[in-house]
Design a protein around this motif. Sequence first.
Motif, PDB file in Angstrom:
ATOM      1  N   GLU A 243       0.804  -1.225   0.000  1.00 28.68           N
ATOM      2  CA  GLU A 243       0.000   0.000   0.000  1.00 28.68           C
ATOM      3  C   GLU A 243       0.839   1.277   0.000  1.00 28.68           C
ATOM      4  OE1 GLU A 243      -4.328  -1.044   1.900  1.00 28.68           O
ATOM      5  OE2 GLU A 243      -2.792  -0.255   3.229  1.00 28.68           O
ATOM      6  N   TRP A 244       2.110   1.192   0.393  1.00 25.58           N
ATOM      7  CA  TRP A 244       2.917   2.402   0.496  1.00 25.58           C
ATOM      8  C   TRP A 244       3.047   3.150  -0.827  1.00 25.58           C
ATOM      9  CZ3 TRP A 244       4.159   5.771   3.926  1.00 25.58           C
ATOM     10  CH2 TRP A 244       4.261   5.411   5.278  1.00 25.58           C
ATOM     11  N   PRO A 245       3.332   2.488  -1.955  1.00 29.80           N
ATOM     12  CA  PRO A 245       3.410   3.250  -3.216  1.00 29.80           C
ATOM     13  C   PRO A 245       2.104   3.952  -3.561  1.00 29.80           C
ATOM     14  CG  PRO A 245       4.406   1.075  -3.473  1.00 29.80           C
ATOM     15  CD  PRO A 245       3.700   1.070  -2.157  1.00 29.80           C
ATOM     16  N   TRP A 246       0.968   3.264  -3.355  1.00 23.05           N
ATOM     17  CA  TRP A 246      -0.326   3.884  -3.629  1.00 23.05           C
ATOM     18  C   TRP A 246      -0.576   5.044  -2.670  1.00 23.05           C
ATOM     19  CZ3 TRP A 246      -3.278   2.715  -7.774  1.00 23.05           C
ATOM     20  CH2 TRP A 246      -2.985   1.513  -8.460  1.00 23.05           C
ATOM     21  N   LEU A 247      -0.225   4.862  -1.408  1.00 22.88           N
ATOM     22  CA  LEU A 247      -0.393   5.914  -0.412  1.00 22.88           C
ATOM     23  C   LEU A 247       0.392   7.156  -0.810  1.00 22.88           C
ATOM     24  CD1 LEU A 247      -0.238   5.444   3.436  1.00 22.88           C
ATOM     25  CD2 LEU A 247       1.161   7.196   2.363  1.00 22.88           C
ATOM     26  N   ALA A 248       1.649   6.962  -1.232  1.00 18.34           N
ATOM     27  CA  ALA A 248       2.496   8.093  -1.579  1.00 18.34           C
ATOM     28  C   ALA A 248       1.992   8.815  -2.828  1.00 18.34           C
ATOM     29  CB  ALA A 248       3.934   7.617  -1.776  1.00 18.34           C
ATOM     30  N   VAL A 249       1.674   8.052  -3.866  1.00 17.67           N
ATOM     31  CA  VAL A 249       1.273   8.670  -5.130  1.00 17.67           C
ATOM     32  C   VAL A 249      -0.055   9.405  -4.986  1.00 17.67           C
ATOM     33  CG1 VAL A 249       0.578   8.203  -7.507  1.00 17.67           C
ATOM     34  CG2 VAL A 249       2.586   7.075  -6.555  1.00 17.67           C
ATOM     35  N   THR A 250      -1.044   8.763  -4.367  1.00 19.89           N
ATOM     36  CA  THR A 250      -2.335   9.419  -4.198  1.00 19.89           C
ATOM     37  C   THR A 250      -2.223  10.629  -3.278  1.00 19.89           C
ATOM     38  OG1 THR A 250      -2.910   7.856  -2.421  1.00 19.89           O
ATOM     39  CG2 THR A 250      -3.671   7.332  -4.658  1.00 19.89           C
ATOM     40  N   GLY A 251      -1.358  10.560  -2.278  1.00 18.56           N
ATOM     41  CA  GLY A 251      -1.146  11.708  -1.405  1.00 18.56           C
ATOM     42  C   GLY A 251      -0.527  12.886  -2.136  1.00 18.56           C
TER      43      GLY A 251
ATOM     44  N   GLY B 120      -5.648  11.940  -8.442  1.00 13.83           N
ATOM     45  CA  GLY B 120      -5.456  11.260  -7.162  1.00 13.83           C
ATOM     46  C   GLY B 120      -6.692  10.514  -6.715  1.00 13.83           C
ATOM     47  N   THR B 121      -7.869  11.115  -6.929  1.00 16.04           N
ATOM     48  CA  THR B 121      -9.122  10.468  -6.543  1.00 16.04           C
ATOM     49  C   THR B 121      -9.352   9.187  -7.337  1.00 16.04           C
ATOM     50  OG1 THR B 121     -10.115  12.578  -5.904  1.00 16.04           O
ATOM     51  CG2 THR B 121     -11.617  10.779  -6.459  1.00 16.04           C
ATOM     52  N   VAL B 122      -9.112   9.238  -8.637  1.00 16.81           N
ATOM     53  CA  VAL B 122      -9.292   8.050  -9.477  1.00 16.81           C
ATOM     54  C   VAL B 122      -8.300   6.962  -9.077  1.00 16.81           C
ATOM     55  CG1 VAL B 122      -9.163   7.168 -11.830  1.00 16.81           C
ATOM     56  CG2 VAL B 122     -10.272   9.347 -11.380  1.00 16.81           C
ATOM     57  N   LEU B 123      -7.081   7.341  -8.720  1.00 16.55           N
ATOM     58  CA  LEU B 123      -6.088   6.351  -8.308  1.00 16.55           C
ATOM     59  C   LEU B 123      -6.442   5.709  -6.970  1.00 16.55           C
ATOM     60  CD1 LEU B 123      -2.743   8.076  -9.391  1.00 16.55           C
ATOM     61  CD2 LEU B 123      -3.925   6.156 -10.492  1.00 16.55           C
ATOM     62  N   ILE B 124      -7.068   6.478  -6.065  1.00 14.69           N
ATOM     63  CA  ILE B 124      -7.551   5.890  -4.811  1.00 14.69           C
ATOM     64  C   ILE B 124      -8.554   4.790  -5.116  1.00 14.69           C
ATOM     65  CG2 ILE B 124      -8.953   6.318  -2.749  1.00 14.69           C
ATOM     66  CD1 ILE B 124      -7.670   9.067  -2.564  1.00 14.69           C
TER      67      ILE B 124
ATOM     68  N   TRP C  50     -13.035  12.533   3.090  1.00 16.81           N
ATOM     69  CA  TRP C  50     -12.979  12.420   1.636  1.00 16.81           C
ATOM     70  C   TRP C  50     -12.465  11.045   1.218  1.00 16.81           C
ATOM     71  CZ3 TRP C  50     -14.809  13.940  -2.693  1.00 16.81           C
ATOM     72  CH2 TRP C  50     -14.138  13.666  -3.887  1.00 16.81           C
ATOM     73  N   PHE C  51     -11.442  10.553   1.908  1.00 20.15           N
ATOM     74  CA  PHE C  51     -10.923   9.214   1.620  1.00 20.15           C
ATOM     75  C   PHE C  51     -12.020   8.176   1.810  1.00 20.15           C
ATOM     76  CE2 PHE C  51      -8.764   5.254   2.469  1.00 20.15           C
ATOM     77  CZ  PHE C  51      -7.688   5.262   1.585  1.00 20.15           C
ATOM     78  N   MET C  52     -12.802   8.307   2.892  1.00 27.52           N
ATOM     79  CA  MET C  52     -13.904   7.390   3.126  1.00 27.52           C
ATOM     80  C   MET C  52     -14.971   7.535   2.045  1.00 27.52           C
ATOM     81  SD  MET C  52     -14.247   8.009   7.244  1.00 27.52           S
ATOM     82  CE  MET C  52     -15.770   7.058   7.340  1.00 27.52           C
ATOM     83  N   ASN C  53     -15.211   8.772   1.611  1.00 25.12           N
ATOM     84  CA  ASN C  53     -16.224   9.050   0.604  1.00 25.12           C
ATOM     85  C   ASN C  53     -15.880   8.369  -0.713  1.00 25.12           C
ATOM     86  OD1 ASN C  53     -18.602  10.344  -0.266  1.00 25.12           O
ATOM     87  ND2 ASN C  53     -17.444  12.042  -1.123  1.00 25.12           N
ATOM     88  N   VAL C  54     -14.627   8.473  -1.129  1.00 24.44           N
ATOM     89  CA  VAL C  54     -14.201   7.869  -2.391  1.00 24.44           C
ATOM     90  C   VAL C  54     -14.334   6.360  -2.345  1.00 24.44           C
ATOM     91  CG1 VAL C  54     -12.240   7.534  -3.953  1.00 24.44           C
ATOM     92  CG2 VAL C  54     -12.664   9.779  -2.956  1.00 24.44           C
ATOM     93  N   ASN C  55     -14.036   5.762  -1.205  1.00 22.41           N
ATOM     94  CA  ASN C  55     -14.124   4.311  -1.086  1.00 22.41           C
ATOM     95  C   ASN C  55     -15.565   3.816  -1.047  1.00 22.41           C
ATOM     96  OD1 ASN C  55     -11.417   3.287  -1.047  1.00 22.41           O
ATOM     97  ND2 ASN C  55     -11.134   4.266   0.938  1.00 22.41           N
ATOM     98  N   ARG C  56     -16.505   4.651  -0.606  1.00 23.30           N
ATOM     99  CA  ARG C  56     -17.900   4.232  -0.496  1.00 23.30           C
ATOM    100  C   ARG C  56     -18.677   4.423  -1.787  1.00 23.30           C
ATOM    101  NH1 ARG C  56     -20.697   6.483   4.931  1.00 23.30           N
ATOM    102  NH2 ARG C  56     -22.418   5.443   3.878  1.00 23.30           N
ATOM    103  N   LEU C  57     -18.305   5.431  -2.583  1.00 21.95           N
ATOM    104  CA  LEU C  57     -19.094   5.814  -3.744  1.00 21.95           C
ATOM    105  C   LEU C  57     -18.335   5.553  -5.037  1.00 21.95           C
ATOM    106  CD1 LEU C  57     -20.363   9.272  -2.426  1.00 21.95           C
ATOM    107  CD2 LEU C  57     -21.495   7.050  -2.223  1.00 21.95           C
ATOM    108  N   SER C  58     -19.053   5.656  -6.140  1.00 22.53           N
ATOM    109  CA  SER C  58     -18.388   5.628  -7.433  1.00 22.53           C
ATOM    110  C   SER C  58     -17.640   6.939  -7.625  1.00 22.53           C
ATOM    111  CB  SER C  58     -19.417   5.448  -8.558  1.00 22.53           C
ATOM    112  OG  SER C  58     -20.198   6.616  -8.693  1.00 22.53           O
TER     113      SER C  58
END
Length: 309
Positions: A79-87, A180-184, A248-256
């Motif tokens: 998860e670290w690469p995804w965490l860094a890039v999306t951040g 970043g949102t799409v990558l999350i 916002w992180f929770m929102n992206v994971n819950r919705l399209s």
Amino acid sequence: MRMLAKRWQRATEARPLLGTVALIAAIGLFWGGNWPAVRFILMDLPPFTLRAIGFSGGALMLLTWARWRRLPLAVSAAEWPWLAVTGIFTILGFNLATAFAQLNMPTSQAAIIAFTMPCWALLLARWILGQRITGRQWLGLACGQAGLLVLLGPAALEAGRQGLIGPMLALGAALSWALGTVLIKRRGEWQAHPAVITGWQFALCALPMILMMVWRESPPHPATWQGTTWLALGYHLVFSIGLAQMLWFMNVNRLSVAQATISTLIIPTVGVSSAILLLGEPLSITVFIALLLTLAAVAIVMLFKRTAP
């Protein structure tokens, strides 16, 4: 009995929707009010200093809260690469670009350009995630963008006179946040808690801001800051940095992607409304119409079941 069962089923199905609406409302209020707050802060603090304080404070608050709740602070190697890039895109790129944009153009115009983000997110989601854009999503997006245009008003015709630096920075902020949102969403299910992920993202993004602050800026002593700066900074740290980013992180994971990004169209409306309350600007008919169009955009997307895959 069947009637009672149906009512219970409807009530159960409504709970996630009510939770989602509450989540969107909180994000809209926190980030909407943050626009005038940042404007107040920039009167005393330069942009790198503002972001160094904000990112460091966000990391400290979220990771301390996670430790107090006894959440594991460790993040898996996958998860670290995804965490860094999306951040980098959702936090560093967006926040830094919006700070400099507000120094080069009016805050209201910067907010409106930055929140063209749903347009770019929908297109990026189609390219990266293969998501189909439905007619209803296009309609909701059109309503939201119409609301933003009404909110901007005649100033849109004069934007070219102020140069391209501010608008290009605001547009870059929109693109950065959208990617970043799409990558999350592309990452799929995250193992670590949202507070932990967001806290580490802030910590990573704080490092370059601290270096830039030391190298490029000489911020004034805190004793010279205005009272409005302290109040705005407190709001910025607690509500925008600490709470809204995690929500916002929770929102992206819950919705399209479409639902999550179009829901952000509430934010500039709240930002302008808060400017009316804080700066004494008159409540005009254009603000009221923009509010109705923006809420219509959210309702079109959120209050009906998805038909897109």
